[in-house]
Design a protein around this motif. Structure first.
Motif, short mmCIF file in Angstrom:
data_model
loop_
_atom_site.label_atom_id
_atom_site.label_comp_id
_atom_site.label_asym_id
_atom_site.label_seq_id
_atom_site.Cartn_x
_atom_site.Cartn_y
_atom_site.Cartn_z
N THR A 13 -51.40 8.50 -104.36
CA THR A 13 -52.66 8.46 -104.57
C THR A 13 -53.57 10.03 -104.27
O THR A 13 -54.29 10.09 -105.74
CB THR A 13 -53.60 7.97 -103.12
OG1 THR A 13 -52.90 7.02 -102.48
CG2 THR A 13 -54.77 7.72 -103.55
N SER A 30 -59.92 3.91 -111.10
CA SER A 30 -59.08 1.69 -111.12
C SER A 30 -58.30 1.94 -110.40
O SER A 30 -57.84 1.29 -109.50
CB SER A 30 -59.58 0.83 -111.59
OG SER A 30 -58.69 1.48 -113.52
N LEU A 31 -57.37 2.72 -111.16
CA LEU A 31 -56.13 2.41 -110.48
C LEU A 31 -55.95 3.59 -109.10
O LEU A 31 -54.80 3.16 -108.86
CB LEU A 31 -54.94 4.10 -111.54
CG LEU A 31 -53.15 3.78 -111.16
CD1 LEU A 31 -52.48 2.57 -110.64
CD2 LEU A 31 -52.81 4.81 -112.50
N ASN A 33 -58.65 3.53 -107.13
CA ASN A 33 -58.73 2.30 -106.33
C ASN A 33 -57.69 1.33 -105.58
O ASN A 33 -57.94 1.05 -104.77
CB ASN A 33 -59.64 2.02 -107.25
CG ASN A 33 -60.87 2.23 -106.52
OD1 ASN A 33 -61.12 3.70 -105.64
ND2 ASN A 33 -62.08 2.28 -106.95
N ILE A 34 -56.88 1.33 -106.71
CA ILE A 34 -55.12 0.16 -106.07
C ILE A 34 -54.71 0.89 -105.11
O ILE A 34 -54.30 0.33 -104.58
CB ILE A 34 -55.27 -0.73 -107.53
CG1 ILE A 34 -56.01 -1.57 -108.56
CG2 ILE A 34 -53.64 -1.54 -107.27
CD1 ILE A 34 -55.76 -1.36 -109.56
N GLY A 37 -56.16 1.03 -102.20
CA GLY A 37 -55.46 -0.35 -100.83
C GLY A 37 -54.40 0.12 -100.86
O GLY A 37 -54.33 -0.65 -100.21
N SER A 66 -60.66 -2.48 -101.59
CA SER A 66 -60.94 -1.50 -102.47
C SER A 66 -59.79 -2.06 -103.65
O SER A 66 -60.53 -1.38 -104.76
CB SER A 66 -59.83 -0.10 -101.68
OG SER A 66 -59.27 0.21 -102.77
N TRP A 67 -59.21 -2.81 -103.47
CA TRP A 67 -58.90 -3.22 -104.73
C TRP A 67 -59.66 -4.46 -105.21
O TRP A 67 -59.83 -4.32 -107.02
CB TRP A 67 -57.71 -4.63 -104.28
CG TRP A 67 -56.49 -4.04 -103.65
CD1 TRP A 67 -55.83 -2.83 -103.80
CD2 TRP A 67 -55.68 -4.65 -102.58
NE1 TRP A 67 -54.69 -2.76 -103.37
CE2 TRP A 67 -54.52 -3.51 -102.87
CE3 TRP A 67 -55.21 -5.78 -101.67
CZ2 TRP A 67 -53.46 -4.13 -102.00
CZ3 TRP A 67 -54.85 -6.75 -101.36
CH2 TRP A 67 -53.48 -5.16 -101.13
N GLY A 70 -61.31 -1.95 -107.91
CA GLY A 70 -60.53 -1.29 -108.77
C GLY A 70 -60.70 -2.14 -109.70
O GLY A 70 -60.25 -2.26 -111.32
N ILE A 71 -60.15 -3.69 -109.79
CA ILE A 71 -59.85 -4.56 -110.12
C ILE A 71 -61.39 -4.59 -111.04
O ILE A 71 -61.31 -5.08 -112.58
CB ILE A 71 -59.25 -5.72 -109.44
CG1 ILE A 71 -58.17 -5.65 -109.21
CG2 ILE A 71 -59.42 -7.46 -110.67
CD1 ILE A 71 -56.96 -6.59 -108.47
#
Length: 76
Positions: A13, A30-31, A33-34, A37, A66-67, A70-71
């Motif tokens: 991260t 977005s990656l 954020n995932i 998470g 966070s997921w 991101g999604i």
């Protein structure tokens, strides 16, 4: 095992965040954020095992948020 996962997710991260900051490229946001998470989820499980339920629940909610972000960013 969980400490190793925490270390791996944290390094990946932070590495991705540094790459994005240095190159001024936000296509991997977005990656990021995932991954953040996932890091928060592992931290929440570690806190749960230490019988610190309040901080564990807070970390679980941060991971879910966070997921979601991101999604949502991936879809739109």
């Amino acid at each position: 095992m969980l400490k190793a996962l925490q270390l791996i997710f944290s390094i990946v991260t932070v590495g991705l965040a540094l790459y994005m900051m240095l190159t001024h490229n936000d296509q991997f946001l977005s990656l990021l954020n995932i991954l953040l998470g996932l890091t928060m989820l592992v931290l929440g499980v570690i806190e749960w095992q230490k019988s610190k339920e309040i901080s564990a629940w807070l970390l679980f909610f941060v991971a879910l948020f966070s997921w979601f972000v991101g999604i949502y960013r991936m879809i739109n």
